[in-house]
Motif scaffolding. Sequence first.
Motif, PDB file in Angstrom:
ATOM      1  N   ARG A 191       0.833  -1.207   0.000  1.00  0.00           N
ATOM      2  CA  ARG A 191       0.000   0.000   0.000  1.00  0.00           C
ATOM      3  C   ARG A 191       0.866   1.254   0.000  1.00  0.00           C
ATOM      4  N   HIS A 192       1.270   1.647  -1.195  1.00  0.00           N
ATOM      5  CA  HIS A 192       2.012   2.896  -1.379  1.00  0.00           C
ATOM      6  C   HIS A 192       1.662   3.440  -2.747  1.00  0.00           C
ATOM      7  N   SER A 193       1.984   4.685  -3.009  1.00  0.00           N
ATOM      8  CA  SER A 193       1.477   5.383  -4.193  1.00  0.00           C
ATOM      9  C   SER A 193       1.856   4.722  -5.508  1.00  0.00           C
ATOM     10  N   SER A 194       2.976   4.017  -5.558  1.00  0.00           N
ATOM     11  CA  SER A 194       3.402   3.367  -6.803  1.00  0.00           C
ATOM     12  C   SER A 194       3.183   1.857  -6.750  1.00  0.00           C
ATOM     13  N   GLY A 195       2.253   1.402  -5.884  1.00  0.00           N
ATOM     14  CA  GLY A 195       2.000  -0.027  -5.724  1.00  0.00           C
ATOM     15  C   GLY A 195       1.315  -0.647  -6.933  1.00  0.00           C
ATOM     16  N   ASP A 196       1.168  -1.963  -6.883  1.00  0.00           N
ATOM     17  CA  ASP A 196       0.539  -2.721  -7.950  1.00  0.00           C
ATOM     18  C   ASP A 196      -0.973  -2.563  -7.856  1.00  0.00           C
TER      19      ASP A 196
ATOM     20  N   LYS B 291      -3.251  -4.207  -9.079  1.00  0.00           N
ATOM     21  CA  LYS B 291      -3.967  -5.478  -8.981  1.00  0.00           C
ATOM     22  C   LYS B 291      -3.911  -6.064  -7.569  1.00  0.00           C
ATOM     23  N   ASP B 292      -3.060  -5.493  -6.743  1.00  0.00           N
ATOM     24  CA  ASP B 292      -2.893  -6.003  -5.385  1.00  0.00           C
ATOM     25  C   ASP B 292      -4.100  -5.586  -4.536  1.00  0.00           C
ATOM     26  N   PRO B 293      -4.779  -6.556  -3.894  1.00  0.00           N
ATOM     27  CA  PRO B 293      -5.948  -6.200  -3.068  1.00  0.00           C
ATOM     28  C   PRO B 293      -5.635  -5.188  -1.978  1.00  0.00           C
ATOM     29  N   LEU B 294      -4.457  -5.277  -1.370  1.00  0.00           N
ATOM     30  CA  LEU B 294      -4.120  -4.349  -0.292  1.00  0.00           C
ATOM     31  C   LEU B 294      -3.880  -2.937  -0.823  1.00  0.00           C
ATOM     32  N   PHE B 295      -3.575  -2.812  -2.113  1.00  0.00           N
ATOM     33  CA  PHE B 295      -3.459  -1.496  -2.734  1.00  0.00           C
ATOM     34  C   PHE B 295      -4.848  -0.943  -3.059  1.00  0.00           C
ATOM     35  N   ARG B 296      -5.739  -1.808  -3.529  1.00  0.00           N
ATOM     36  CA  ARG B 296      -7.040  -1.368  -4.020  1.00  0.00           C
ATOM     37  C   ARG B 296      -8.073  -1.166  -2.918  1.00  0.00           C
TER      38      ARG B 296
END
Length: 535
Positions: free
Chosen positions: A361-366, A368-373
């Motif tokens: 969970r950071h501004s340039s994260g993936d 598709k990653d649930p923890l990012f979305r």
Amino acid sequence: MSTGARRSSGAAPEEIAPEKLARELEEYFAAHPAAVILEEGRVLFDMRLARYSVTESHGRCLLQLWSEERNLMRTAVGVEHRAQSLRILTRKMGAPKPQALEIVPNNDRRTPTARDAARRNYQRLLERVLTRSFIGFKVDGLRNAMDLEHSFGPAYVRGRLLKGTMAEAVIGAGEDESGAIVEGILTLGILWLDHCRQHTDARRHFGGLKVIVPANTWRVTAERMAWLNHAAANFELYTLDERSEELTPVDFRDTGNASSRLMQSFSVQAAVERCQVGIDRIFALLPEGGKQRTEIRAHSAGEVSLALHGLEFARVRRGFAANSFAQQNEISFGAGPHETPLTEETEPLACELFARLFASRHSSGDHKDPLFRIQAERWLESRLRHELPELLPGLRGELIYSQVPALSSGDRGMLDILTIDRNGRLVVMEIKANEDLHLPLQALDYWIRVRALNAERAIGADGKTLSAFERHGYFDGEPVSALPPRLLLAAPALRIHPANEPVLRYFSPEIEWELIALNEHWRQGLGIVFRKRSA
């Protein structure tokens, strides 16, 4: 759709390859955007409000679901296609037995045949009632056909009442429809009136809108209708008893003030100090640099949470020890049904969760990653709270309250941001990270309640007239203007629903609103693309 996963209704779900299973789930969610997730008959997620992620990773199909209330992550291992649902066999980390989730196409548990028949019957009933109740008017074009281009769905029956050059738009919803459908009727009614006005013969004038709801479901619509622009259209509200076929007018101008209550403000600094020992214990488990990225939020005088870009990952509660009056910190991590007490035994699990969270969970994260979305709106809200002084310098950025309870008889939920401007005027801010057809009227609900609370003026100990906010300790003693609140609606520019602005144009002139379109890549940096204001 794959045939390998199809089984008879009495059979257990079949375990299939993760990539095949992920494709099946993606296809079902895409085909049923209003799906509802059930566990043991209980609704966990309404996909109109929730988000999901289906990924294949390391030989597993990972299903993640999240909403403002909860989040859930399971390993999906099989599916069973039923007549009116999809049953998913899942494995929960640490659980000894598999658990089943059921996805139904929508919150309406009726079969499609029964639902369509009920809506056809309601349409015929409504035509009879309108013909009998509005003598001299011709009922024209009554229908409930799907029209996605203009946001019209089959749950609402819409049509016109014609009399010479005069015309009225009319919309109704039957008693078999869900509460959410009925509450959304005014949004669709305004859009239908606007559509009628734009697509009519120049000689015919659509003077107003008649909204018809089931008996005993009128209050939310009435409260909202009272704050529309009645110079722009003649709005009328009715209830229909389908058994007696009695149409009853509702005087929405005399519904009384919206029922609201305001929680007493408390010292955030004092709450953090009370929970500091627990906070420090969590900080010790975070990966390098995690402390600096963590946001501490106080929910009450004895409870704080730790969050990363709006996503809460741990809580500290100040309470009494068992069989004692001594106070101690209760520490937990995770969220919703996965909230777990922090002990020596669960500490390794907490460390693993924190490491995954901060890596994702950071501004340039993936993306598709649930923890990012997950919980994008809370992330956007977090950025706005920190950057509001630079983004909107007319607001008092140092006096911001987020997730303020705006409770009423209808349980309207939590207000995103409440602050004041440089003139002491209250500002209500509603935030969306994704398209929401009903954003304007949902925001109006909060505006109505904040206005009502601000109007509750009383003489304070110093002889001054104070609003409910001042009496409950908000805004650090700063005077709060008696003027009605301003209403701000913020969303990424490409995520503002096309229907939002037409609905806003029908708001009362007393409501000073502003639609703020943010840049699409707001996680990297927040900026304003354009702003539209009430006239």
